[in-house]
Design an enzyme around this catalytic site. Structure first.
Site, PDB file in Angstrom:
ATOM      1  N   CYS A 259       0.843  -1.250  -0.103  1.00  0.00           N
ATOM      2  CA  CYS A 259      -0.142  -0.049   0.090  1.00  0.00           C
ATOM      3  C   CYS A 259       0.854   1.307  -0.048  1.00  0.00           C
ATOM      4  O   CYS A 259       0.645   2.270  -0.653  1.00  0.00           O
ATOM      5  CB  CYS A 259      -1.064   0.157   1.277  1.00  0.00           C
ATOM      6  SG  CYS A 259      -0.319   0.088   2.729  1.00  0.00           S
TER       7      CYS A 259
ATOM      8  N   ASP B  50      -7.601   5.698  -1.344  1.00  0.00           N
ATOM      9  CA  ASP B  50      -7.170   4.198  -0.540  1.00  0.00           C
ATOM     10  C   ASP B  50      -6.879   3.519  -1.429  1.00  0.00           C
ATOM     11  O   ASP B  50      -7.466   2.855  -2.547  1.00  0.00           O
ATOM     12  CB  ASP B  50      -8.545   3.819   0.147  1.00  0.00           C
ATOM     13  CG  ASP B  50      -8.432   2.765   1.386  1.00  0.00           C
ATOM     14  OD1 ASP B  50      -7.264   2.396   1.216  1.00  0.00           O
ATOM     15  OD2 ASP B  50      -9.283   2.381   1.776  1.00  0.00           O
TER      16      ASP B  50
ATOM     17  N   HIS C 261      -6.227   0.444  -0.592  1.00  0.00           N
ATOM     18  CA  HIS C 261      -6.546  -1.026  -0.088  1.00  0.00           C
ATOM     19  C   HIS C 261      -7.715  -1.682  -0.762  1.00  0.00           C
ATOM     20  O   HIS C 261      -8.964  -1.955   0.003  1.00  0.00           O
ATOM     21  CB  HIS C 261      -6.664  -0.906   1.252  1.00  0.00           C
ATOM     22  CG  HIS C 261      -5.570  -0.473   2.240  1.00  0.00           C
ATOM     23  ND1 HIS C 261      -5.305   0.656   2.412  1.00  0.00           N
ATOM     24  CD2 HIS C 261      -4.507  -1.115   2.536  1.00  0.00           C
ATOM     25  CE1 HIS C 261      -4.305   0.904   3.146  1.00  0.00           C
ATOM     26  NE2 HIS C 261      -3.712  -0.290   3.173  1.00  0.00           N
TER      27      HIS C 261
END
Length: 461
Positions: A111, A348, A350
């Site tokens: 990430c 994000d 993720h």
């Protein structure tokens, strides 16, 4: 024979872990993000206010916007178009195997590399397209908030695990239909912009040949002792990005460079070092100097973020020179691009998406743009982060250093600012060691600093 058996078991474990992560990070709860109509929204130096539809109106003095003389950049739809136009890099699965490992996904560990890619992508957008650019198709992307992910994720997990066991990699096809591109753009300027838009995205493709793709970044990180599957902190990623840009031989990239600030205990940007990088290796018949992305790894507190730095972070994200922050909350890295009140707006990484072959002509762009901005309270932010600025030439850098220094004085509640601009070269202060091997990614001093950072930053999930 026994070693071979052990290798096979390790490969099977890796494949099972990859399949599990693909399910875990594809099963994302999509929730709507709410924005107040009574407070301004700042996105990478642009100010929006949803209360006013007339973009020519100024913010009232009591609105809470600390940036003086800001004209409203637009309404809700214009904010959405601006946000969606930023390049979104997420976990991917099913890409070519990373050399030296059995990994075909970065779920669960990549990430921070992805947020670093997003920051660099924004810098390249400013370099090639400018801050005013927005993607013409931004508002045509389906809003994923209303989608149901459960059944798709279960099917995805089953297919991924079966493919892992059989050693096969499925050819993934985007579920979003690709629109006809011919004749969509009305003039040569729009055509040129779209060519660069696609080119920038392709440089972050998940293949060994992509200049700033995951495979290349992992390769550059090996010198610092990192490998695929390891955790990469914001400071380490800053240096990896520097090396990736320095090593890029693409002719379109010879006019941009990266500078990483010195000394993680009190960051200092040495102005002469920055200017030297901007003037380095330019053709004799070219009087222009390079654009520069300045990366500054900092800590906003000890174990937790110090709330006194809130105004500082908001001030940074309000500057036109800002290309975002590689940060996050403990155990998760996010790309911070703006704020409203005391909440940070972020992208994000993720979410696990399927591999897209960017070498194909007119490859689908939809999965590289996010239609759902997210917000997070500043107090949840992890103290370790890397701040990014972009300056298009030497004159721009001088103006930026003055404005940033002014902002630091206004927003800092600490006795000493998080970073400073220092006249002269770093060698004048004898704070750095010479690099003994041209092939090394980091100097010995940098390796010591990064080793300390790697133990202080995020914890691997």
């Amino acid at each position: 024979m026994e070693a071979t058996g052990t290798d096979e078991v390790d490969k099977l474990k890796t494949k099972f872990a990859s399949a599990w992560n693909n399910m875990k990070y594809s099963w994302v709860l999509k929730t709507k993000t709410y924005f107040s109509r009574n407070s301004p929204v700042l996105l990478l130096g642009k100010c929006y206010h949803f209360k006013y539809e007339d973009e020519n109106k100024l913010l009232p003095a009591r609105s809470g916007c600390t940036i003086e003389d800001h004209v409203i950049a637009g309404n809700v739809e214009e904010f959405r178009k601006d946000f969606i136009s930023r390049i979104w890099l997420t976990y991917r699965e099913g890409f070519p195997q990373i050399e030296g490992s059995a990994l075909t996904t970065d779920c669960g560990w990549g990430c921070t590399l992805r947020t670093g890619q997003m920051l660099l992508a924004q810098g390249l957008i400013l370099y090639f397209l400018g801050r005013a650019w927005t993607w013409p198709d931004a508002l045509n992307i389906e809003n994923s908030d209303s989608e149901s992910w459960t059944s798709n994720t279960v099917k995805k997990f089953t297919a991924s695990f079966e493919a892992s066991l059989s050693g096969e990699r499925e050819l993934k096809i985007s579920t979003i239909s690709q629109k006809e591109t011919v004749g969509r753009y009305v003039d040569d300027h729009e055509v040129r912009n779209e060519i660069y838009h696609r080119k920038i995205v392709s440089w972050f493709g998940d293949s060994p040949s992509a200049l700033f793709g995951l495979h290349q970044l992992i390769e550059y990180g090996k010198t610092s002792g990192k490998k695929a599957g390891d955790w990469y902190g914001p400071a380490v990623v800053a240096h990896i990005l520097r090396k990736a840009v320095e090593e890029a031989r693409h002719p379109d990239l010879q006019g941009i460079t990266i500078y990483v600030a010195q000394d993680c205990t009190g960051e200092e940007i040495y102005s002469s070092d920055v200017i030297d990088k901007q003037c380095d290796s330019m053709a004799s018949d070219n009087t222009d100097n390079k654009a520069v992305i300045i990366l500054i790894p900092v800590r906003l507190g000890g174990e937790k973020t110090n709330m006194d730095y809130l105004d500082f972070v908001k001030g940074i994200l309000s500057l036109e020179y800002c290309v975002g922050i590689i940060g996050g909350k403990p155990k998760q890295s996010y790309y911070f691009a703006g704020f409203q009140d005391d909440s940070l707006i972020y992208m994000d990484p993720h979410y696990c998406q399927s591999f897209v072959d960017v070498s194909i002509k007119d490859f689908p762009l939809e999965t590289f743009h996010c239609s759902s901005p997210k917000k997070m309270s500043f107090q949840k932010m992890d103290p370790s982060c890397t701040i990014g600025f972009y300056c298009r030439n030497v004159q721009d850098f001088k103006r930026a250093s003055e404005e940033i220094t002014k902002m630091l004085r206004i927003s800092s509640k600490e006795k000493y600012p998080l970073f400073t601009f220092v006249n002269g070269h770093s060698r004048d202060y004898d704070f750095t060691s010479a690099i003994t091997n041209e092939e090394d990614l980091f100097s010995e001093e940098e390796k010591k600093r990064l080793k300390r950072f790697s133990t202080e930053e995020f914890v691997l999930l």
